[in-house]
Design a protein around this motif. Structure first.
Motif, PDB file in Angstrom:
ATOM      1  N   THR A 272     -60.399  32.004 -51.100  1.00 19.31           N
ATOM      2  CA  THR A 272     -60.125  30.617 -50.731  1.00 19.31           C
ATOM      3  C   THR A 272     -58.867  30.545 -49.880  1.00 19.31           C
ATOM      4  OG1 THR A 272     -61.171  29.772 -52.738  1.00 19.31           O
ATOM      5  CG2 THR A 272     -59.650  28.298 -51.580  1.00 19.31           C
ATOM      6  N   ALA A 273     -59.016  29.998 -48.656  1.00 18.48           N
ATOM      7  CA  ALA A 273     -57.894  29.843 -47.728  1.00 18.48           C
ATOM      8  C   ALA A 273     -57.446  28.386 -47.717  1.00 18.48           C
ATOM      9  CB  ALA A 273     -58.305  30.279 -46.328  1.00 18.48           C
ATOM     10  N   THR A 274     -56.167  28.165 -47.975  1.00 25.12           N
ATOM     11  CA  THR A 274     -55.572  26.837 -47.838  1.00 25.12           C
ATOM     12  C   THR A 274     -54.797  26.818 -46.531  1.00 25.12           C
ATOM     13  OG1 THR A 274     -55.384  26.606 -50.241  1.00 25.12           O
ATOM     14  CG2 THR A 274     -54.049  25.130 -48.878  1.00 25.12           C
ATOM     15  N   ILE A 275     -55.150  25.882 -45.660  1.00 24.62           N
ATOM     16  CA  ILE A 275     -54.674  25.884 -44.282  1.00 24.62           C
ATOM     17  C   ILE A 275     -53.705  24.728 -44.075  1.00 24.62           C
ATOM     18  CG2 ILE A 275     -55.422  25.870 -41.858  1.00 24.62           C
ATOM     19  CD1 ILE A 275     -58.275  26.585 -43.008  1.00 24.62           C
ATOM     20  N   ASP A 276     -52.526  25.021 -43.539  1.00 22.16           N
ATOM     21  CA  ASP A 276     -51.527  23.983 -43.303  1.00 22.16           C
ATOM     22  C   ASP A 276     -52.053  22.940 -42.321  1.00 22.16           C
ATOM     23  OD1 ASP A 276     -49.842  25.279 -44.971  1.00 22.16           O
ATOM     24  OD2 ASP A 276     -48.433  25.957 -43.443  1.00 22.16           O
ATOM     25  N   ASN A 277     -51.540  21.723 -42.458  1.00 17.60           N
ATOM     26  CA  ASN A 277     -51.919  20.648 -41.542  1.00 17.60           C
ATOM     27  C   ASN A 277     -51.584  21.020 -40.103  1.00 17.60           C
ATOM     28  OD1 ASN A 277     -52.835  18.922 -43.553  1.00 17.60           O
ATOM     29  ND2 ASN A 277     -50.812  18.041 -43.894  1.00 17.60           N
ATOM     30  N   GLY A 278     -52.509  20.736 -39.208  1.00 16.56           N
ATOM     31  CA  GLY A 278     -52.307  21.038 -37.798  1.00 16.56           C
ATOM     32  C   GLY A 278     -52.763  22.421 -37.390  1.00 16.56           C
ATOM     33  N   TRP A 279     -53.059  23.288 -38.364  1.00 18.60           N
ATOM     34  CA  TRP A 279     -53.501  24.658 -38.080  1.00 18.60           C
ATOM     35  C   TRP A 279     -55.001  24.774 -38.334  1.00 18.60           C
ATOM     36  CZ3 TRP A 279     -50.416  28.906 -36.569  1.00 18.60           C
ATOM     37  CH2 TRP A 279     -49.051  28.617 -36.469  1.00 18.60           C
ATOM     38  N   HIS A 280     -55.607  25.840 -37.785  1.00 13.53           N
ATOM     39  CA  HIS A 280     -57.005  26.118 -38.079  1.00 13.53           C
ATOM     40  C   HIS A 280     -57.222  27.619 -38.231  1.00 13.53           C
ATOM     41  CE1 HIS A 280     -56.809  25.763 -33.565  1.00 13.53           C
ATOM     42  NE2 HIS A 280     -57.392  26.946 -33.648  1.00 13.53           N
ATOM     43  N   LEU A 281     -58.185  27.960 -39.067  1.00 13.05           N
ATOM     44  CA  LEU A 281     -58.549  29.349 -39.348  1.00 13.05           C
ATOM     45  C   LEU A 281     -59.854  29.644 -38.618  1.00 13.05           C
ATOM     46  CD1 LEU A 281     -58.335  32.026 -41.087  1.00 13.05           C
ATOM     47  CD2 LEU A 281     -59.722  30.811 -42.790  1.00 13.05           C
ATOM     48  N   TYR A 282     -59.845  30.666 -37.755  1.00  8.61           N
ATOM     49  CA  TYR A 282     -61.046  30.983 -36.988  1.00  8.61           C
ATOM     50  C   TYR A 282     -62.157  31.474 -37.914  1.00  8.61           C
ATOM     51  CZ  TYR A 282     -58.647  30.313 -32.562  1.00  8.61           C
ATOM     52  OH  TYR A 282     -57.977  29.756 -31.503  1.00  8.61           O
ATOM     53  N   SER A 283     -63.388  31.147 -37.546  1.00  9.96           N
ATOM     54  CA  SER A 283     -64.536  31.409 -38.399  1.00  9.96           C
ATOM     55  C   SER A 283     -64.937  32.880 -38.363  1.00  9.96           C
ATOM     56  CB  SER A 283     -65.721  30.538 -37.969  1.00  9.96           C
ATOM     57  OG  SER A 283     -66.246  30.998 -36.737  1.00  9.96           O
ATOM     58  N   THR A 284     -65.978  33.206 -39.107  1.00  9.05           N
ATOM     59  CA  THR A 284     -66.452  34.599 -39.194  1.00  9.05           C
ATOM     60  C   THR A 284     -67.361  34.977 -38.035  1.00  9.05           C
ATOM     61  OG1 THR A 284     -68.270  33.823 -40.600  1.00  9.05           O
ATOM     62  CG2 THR A 284     -66.281  34.627 -41.709  1.00  9.05           C
ATOM     63  N   GLN A 285     -67.764  33.997 -37.233  1.00  8.68           N
ATOM     64  CA  GLN A 285     -68.657  34.267 -36.104  1.00  8.68           C
ATOM     65  C   GLN A 285     -68.045  33.697 -34.831  1.00  8.68           C
ATOM     66  OE1 GLN A 285     -71.428  36.109 -36.414  1.00  8.68           O
ATOM     67  NE2 GLN A 285     -71.202  36.274 -38.638  1.00  8.68           N
ATOM     68  N   LEU A 286     -67.515  34.581 -33.978  1.00  2.23           N
ATOM     69  CA  LEU A 286     -66.936  34.166 -32.705  1.00  2.23           C
ATOM     70  C   LEU A 286     -67.501  35.026 -31.585  1.00  2.23           C
ATOM     71  CD1 LEU A 286     -63.141  33.660 -33.562  1.00  2.23           C
ATOM     72  CD2 LEU A 286     -64.889  31.903 -33.334  1.00  2.23           C
ATOM     73  N   PRO A 287     -67.646  34.455 -30.385  1.00  2.00           N
ATOM     74  CA  PRO A 287     -68.161  35.248 -29.261  1.00  2.00           C
ATOM     75  C   PRO A 287     -67.126  36.250 -28.761  1.00  2.00           C
ATOM     76  CG  PRO A 287     -67.527  33.051 -28.534  1.00  2.00           C
ATOM     77  CD  PRO A 287     -67.413  33.049 -30.025  1.00  2.00           C
ATOM     78  N   ASP A 288     -67.594  37.285 -28.089  1.00  2.00           N
ATOM     79  CA  ASP A 288     -66.699  38.273 -27.500  1.00  2.00           C
ATOM     80  C   ASP A 288     -65.845  37.624 -26.409  1.00  2.00           C
ATOM     81  OD1 ASP A 288     -67.782  40.213 -29.131  1.00  2.00           O
ATOM     82  OD2 ASP A 288     -69.248  40.881 -27.636  1.00  2.00           O
ATOM     83  N   GLY A 289     -64.633  38.147 -26.262  1.00  2.00           N
ATOM     84  CA  GLY A 289     -63.744  37.625 -25.235  1.00  2.00           C
ATOM     85  C   GLY A 289     -62.823  36.529 -25.710  1.00  2.00           C
TER      86      GLY A 289
END
Length: 648
Positions: free
Chosen positions: A46-63
């Motif tokens: 479980t990730a708790t993310i500070d306000n204004g920030w975002h955690l990149y997902s497990t599926q991202l395109p190359d580049g």
């Protein structure tokens, strides 16, 4: 009087309490493992993310940026079934910098992995979560979050690295790192927060001076001072009363700033600075303020408020009655001071500084209170004051134009966040050109609003203001073709949003290895400009476009520095893994990006990008650190300080 002074000193002490931490830890993890049945187990992250920030997902395109992944180094007594599953879908947006559709989570997310239990007596899970995180101003590099679940499945324990504080990075004596990696003292570095507080204070002070020139406040000065001179009986008593009156004004506005500070707090203010919804709200609010100053309507508080406070002033005596008189002034003059205060508080809040609103309100109140005390000391100066008239309405209209121009800054933030492309740089510049051109025409008397009196002649001061406004409008014209426009770099969208750009920046010859750059600098007796960057760092690209391509910056770097760019998210494997100790825990660095990220954390006690420092060939810091700020003049000063220190 002692009570008022004590209250002011207490408030001032709160204003001065501000700290800054260069190590950013916007993501905290809570990892767990449990048996669902004799044959099934579940690991949760479980990730708790500070306000204004975002955690990149497990599926991202190359580049693009690095995705979030869970790596299993050791698995015993278990067998994974299915894929790593989040408890809710990520947000998807098109990133114009990478020209890719990226996805991320905000606030909180739980990633779950199911296992088949093959041997309940020998359960062992070891590995790490690797993740990247950004806000609208900075990013942290791919970071590893180690975990260990061991022993009997029903009593598995966690070893959660988030309980460690990355700010206390420590190096093992046996790590074998070069001497040039020795941590440096950043206590004497440029303090951007301190600079921003001075900016907020000066902005508030200027706002207070402008408020004095409005038709709601200016006529109150001679009336109030004359009242104290007649009521007090002696000049000494009138001076004391007027001074208390001015001090009361300061306390009232300072308390308002402190209330906003305590109500929001530092994290909420940071959210205001990066949240698109809030920025759209601020944009609309400033537009409403501008329309009010143009004479369409007045923003006033309920008359019952001012009547009630006025009656309290009449029913009390001594200094308390003076305090209520000051309170009455703040309520009665709200139609003129409200928009100025609102703009000030919005600007202070969106700088993400916890003490910003209080500092700004102190500057505003100080400027507002000075004339009452000054004219009480020298009442003969009242005869020299300009009489009230149409010029006061002109001041309101000028402020309306300024409010309208500033409002576009907040709409620009939302536009960049949501990628609407309705306020790209050339559109923003075009609107500013029109706004300041119309302001110049208004000052020349060629444009009038409903509440304006006819202008038959133009005074010298007004003429020069008109000339400055028109000249500024002309100065902005080359920006339509990509000129950098240093004067508005803090307001305008980045050059990357410009569709038609004839401006071409320069290129740098740069190293990508810290140790090699220092070796080259030692051979050629030059300082080293270190650029901690990342492939997934949007603001790094903005700095490179808006600042590095400036001709003065380009020339200064090329002629005086060895430049090294260290990509903290570089996935290229190291020729040989590096074993280090951080927070008392052994870490194995396996990629180039991990190496440079660790260097930044260990040596400079920071983990966000962009991040710039100037060092000598021994790794001693000469200037910096300098983070994301498109102010070219400040960046040139930062570089020049490095050159000057090196020459010493």
């Amino acid at each position: 009087m002692r009570y008022l002074i004590s209250l002011l000193l207490a408030a001032a002490s709160l204003v001065m309490c501000a700290q800054q931490d260069d190590i950013k830890t916007p993501i905290t993890w809570d990892n767990s493992f449990e048996m669902v049945s004799d044959t099934e187990a579940v690991a949760s992250f479980t990730a708790t993310i500070d306000n204004g920030w975002h955690l990149y997902s497990t599926q991202l395109p190359d580049g693009g940026p690095s995705p979030t992944v869970v790596v299993w180094d050791k698995i015993s007594g278990l067998e994974p079934t299915g894929d790593l599953t989040p408890d809710h879908a990520p947000i998807e947006k098109v990133d114009e910098m990478f020209e890719l559709t990226l996805s991320w989570w905000e606030q909180k997310v739980t990633l779950t992995q199911h296992f088949k239990v093959t041997d309940p007596s020998t359960v062992l899970l070891e590995g790490y979560v690797e993740y990247s995180s950004c806000n609208d101003e900075t990013c942290i590099p791919p970071t590893k979050e180690p975990f260990t679940f061991s022993g009997n499945a029903s009593a598995a324990t966690t070893d959660n690295a988030s309980e460690q504080d990355a700010a206390n990075a420590q190096l093992s004596a046996a790590s074998g790192l070069p001497a040039t990696w020795t941590p440096v003292d950043t206590s004497g570095a440029e303090d951007s927060q301190s600079g921003s507080l001075w900016y907020i204070f000066l902005g508030g002070f200027l706002g207070g001076l402008l408020a004095l020139l409005t038709p709601c406040v200016w006529p109150m000065i001679p009336l109030t001072v004359s009242f104290f001179l007649k009521k007090s009986g002696s000049r000494a008593k009138s001076i004391l009363n007027a001074s208390v009156y001015g001090l009361s004004i300061i306390i009232i506005y300072l308390l308002l700033g402190l209330i906003i500070t305590l109500a929001f707090g530092a994290s909420a203010l940071n959210e205001l600075s990066t949240n698109a919804v809030f920025n759209v709200f601020f944009f609309l609010m400033l537009v409403v303020f501008a329309i009010s100053f143009f004479g369409a309507f007045d923003i006033t508080l309920p008359s019952s408020w001012s009547n009630h406070i006025d009656s309290r002033a009449g029913n009390t005596t001594g200094f308390l009655s003076i305090f209520f008189m000051a309170f009455t002034l703040t309520l009665v003059s709200f139609s003129c001071t409200g928009p100025i205060i609102g703009t000030l508080l919005v600007e202070a809040a969106t700088m993400g500084n916890m003490t910003g609103p209080a500092v700004g309100m102190f500057g505003f109140a100080l400027a507002l209170a000075i004339p009452f005390s000054l004219f009480s000391l020298f009442p003969s100066m009242l005869k020299e004051m300009p009489k009230s008239g149409g010029w006061l309405n002109s001041v309101k209209v000028v402020l309306g134009f300024i409010e309208l121009a500033l409002s576009l800054k907040f709409l620009s933030v939302a536009d960049l966040t949501y990628h609407w492309h309705i306020l790209d740089r050339e559109v923003f510049v075009s609107l500013w050109i029109v706004i300041f051109f119309l302001l110049g025409i208004y000052l020349l008397g060629k444009l009038r609003f409903s509440h304006d009196s006819e202008t038959k002649t133009i005074g010298t001061f007004r003429f020069f203001l008109a000339m400055i406004s028109l000249a500024f409008s002309v100065y902005l014209l080359p920006g339509l073709w990509g000129a950098p426009l240093k004067a508005i770099s803090a307001f305008a969208p980045p050059l990357t949003t410009q569709d038609f750009n004839l401006y071409e920046g320069g290129k740098f010859i740069e190293f990508d290895n810290y140790d090699e750059a220092l070796s080259y600098a030692d051979e050629h007796s030059m300082p080293v400009f270190v650029d901690f960057s990342g492939f997934g760092c949007t603001n790094c690209r903005k700095m490179e476009t808006a600042v590095f391509e400036n001709s003065e910056v380009e020339k200064l770097i090329q002629e005086n520095f060895v430049m090294v760019k260290l990509m903290v998210d570089d996935r290229k494997p190291l020729a040989q893994p590096m074993n280090v100790v951080e927070n008392g825990k052994k870490l194995t660095l396996t990629t180039v990006g991990e190496r440079w990220s660790y260097l930044q954390r260990y040596k400079f006690a920071a983990n966000s990008q962009p991040y710039y420092v100037v060092v000598n060939s021994k790794g001693d810091m000469l200037s910096g650190p300098y983070s994301y700020n498109e102010d070219i003049e400040k960046f040139l000063n930062f570089l020049q300080k490095g050159v000057d220190e090196f020459n010493k």
